[in-house]
Design an enzyme around this catalytic site. Structure first.
Site, PDB file in Angstrom:
ATOM      1  CE  LYS A 107      -3.734   2.080   2.769  1.00  0.00           C
ATOM      2  NZ  LYS A 107      -4.564   1.912   3.981  1.00  0.00           N
TER       3      LYS A 107
ATOM      4  CB  SER B  69      -7.815   3.653   2.963  1.00  0.00           C
ATOM      5  OG  SER B  69      -6.982   3.104   3.974  1.00  0.00           O
TER       6      SER B  69
ATOM      7  CB  SER C  84      -8.111   0.872   6.055  1.00  0.00           C
ATOM      8  OG  SER C  84      -8.758   2.054   6.431  1.00  0.00           O
TER       9      SER C  84
END
Length: 466
Positions: free
Chosen positions: A74, A149, A173
């Site tokens: 990420k 996210s 997330s």
């Protein structure tokens, strides 16, 4: 147990495939993908590391289990020499000067980083639409959001672009996008994995965690990243979780669920029906199931966002274009700060900074922020009592199915409420795993602090139960 990592490892050892061809295949898939999961590809690094693995195998040298396994990161983790953008305009050209501890441990184990993955800017969102790289598209239906996210990370795993990915979970997330894309996603006990080198959103609940396609792969990656780190004082020494320990669930006698989650008017009828069906399947295996009382969803969401916004306002105050970020010059220093932050932060990030500054301001901090801290303590105490009565807690990951791309941006409140079933476990700092079973967006399994092994054990049991 099922494991892509073990399968690929054996193929490499048996010389059925080369690491270079495997890495090139994944890079090609990532380059061509139309799901907006890629912020940047680490082509030169990946191929260079792959060659080293191939050279070792050619010399009949032993390789580790993670050695040569391609993974994604990420784009909120520092990886030295790479651009780390947090999917934001402000940091679009920012180059990492060092590598995050969790990522370094994977590199030390020989895993090969392929990609910095798309996400909501600074982790601010539940759909991976708040990004300069375009909305992440769901792996199963590109008209729907990928979740957030850590949306890019979950979609890459679901589409086999990466064998596993490292996401970040503050209030759901990792777990929510894992559920939206039908893969496994773990938020470990807070402090089990170092946060050093992870761009901070809310420091009291930020967790590093893996996304993968099997419980066994989650276990392998979790073990590799866990441990005390002198650069993160919240970390602690944790015990290695063995493969054999997950093969039995005899010590799980009682499972709990929060009845107010299931009785809520917000829950989708199909999610509710499927969850209750999963409960019956668990009962059929001789496990006692107890309905538990818990805080209302609105209280959980309000508490979480009060504290998370306050912490992100503080954490992002350093990003003013002076030391970090894309500076925009104005008439004076104050105006330079204002223009730089106004022009470079997304609407959602600005919303959270303004909200955070408000709850921390004089006249509001006692009334709102301190009340949020007290509620967090009450939530933690509630969990302590619950785990005296049950071994694990299960719940839906989300009250509804993934929305269409664009819908969440029109209604920020609805986006916040989609976190209703995940934020409580974050406030409690508990280990929680999404599994791709039980409902359209999966189930969450939660245990008491430091009982990550129990979560994985029950997940392994549920593979053949529901």
């Amino acid at each position: 147990m099922d494991s892509q990592i073990r399968s690929i490892h054996q193929q490499l050892v048996n010389k059925e495939i080369t690491c270079t061809s495997l890495v090139q295949e994944k890079l090609d898939l990532l380059a061509k993908n139309s799901h907006n999961t890629v912020n940047s590809l680490l082509i030169d690094t990946a191929l260079k590391l792959a060659k080293k693995v191939d050279d070792k195998i050619a010399k009949d040298e032993k390789i580790g289990l993670l050695e040569g396994i391609p993974f994604g990161i990420k784009d909120v983790y520092m990886v030295q020499g790479t651009v780390t953008t947090a999917s934001s305009k402000l940091l679009k050209d920012y180059k990492s000067a060092y590598t995050a501890t969790a990522i370094q441990k994977l590199l030390d184990a020989g895993a090969i980083p392929l990609v910095k993955e798309n996400c909501d800017s600074f982790g601010h969102g539940s759909s991976s639409e708040n990004t300069i790289f375009g909305a992440v598209k769901n792996a199963n239906n590109p008209d729907l959001v990928g979740g957030g996210s850590s949306g890019g990370s979950a979609v890459n795993v679901a589409l086999d672009y990466t064998v596993f990915s490292i996401g970040g979970d503050t209030g759901g997330s990792i777990r929510q996008p894992a559920g939206y894309n039908h893969v496994y996603g773990l938020k470990p006990t807070y402090g089990r994995i170092s946060r050093y080198g992870l761009m901070a959103y809310a420091s009291s609940t930020d967790c590093v965690g893996p996304i993968a396609k099997s419980v066994e792969d989650i276990r392998i990656v979790l073990n590799a990243m866990s441990g005390k780190d002198t650069k993160d004082q919240t970390t602690y020494a944790s015990e290695h979780i063995s493969e054999d320990s997950l093969s039995t669930s005899e010590n799980i006698k009682t499972v709990g669920y929060f009845k107010n989650f299931i009785e809520s008017e917000a829950i989708d009828d199909k999610v509710k029906t499927d969850f209750l069906s999963a409960i019956e399947n668990i009962k059929a295996k001789g496990i006692e199931v107890k309905a538990l009382d818990f805080f209302e969803s609105n209280t959980l969401v309000s508490t979480y966002y009060t504290l998370a916004m306050a912490e992100t306002a503080s954490n992002l105050s350093r990003l003013d274009g002076t030391n970090y970020g894309n500076r925009i010059e104005a008439e004076n220093l104050k105006e330079t700060y204002a223009v730089t932050r106004s022009e470079n932060f997304s609407e959602e990030t600005k919303r959270r900074i303004v909200g955070g500054n408000q709850v921390l301001s004089q006249g509001f901090s006692d009334e709102i922020y301190l009340k949020g801290l007290a509620l967090r303590d009450a939530i933690s105490n509630n969990f302590e009592e619950d785990f005296k009565a049950v071994d694990v807690i299960i719940s839906p990951v989300t009250p509804s199915t993934p929305p269409k791309i664009g819908d969440s941006l029109k209604d920020p409140l609805a986006m916040y409420l989609s976190d209703a079933y995940t934020v409580g476990f974050s406030l409690g700092q508990l280990p929680t795993l999404t599994i791709p079973q039980g409902t359209e967006t999966g189930l969450q399994i939660t245990a008491a602090k430091n009982n990550d092994e129990l979560v994985l054990k029950f997940a392994n049991f549920l593979k053949d139960t529901i």
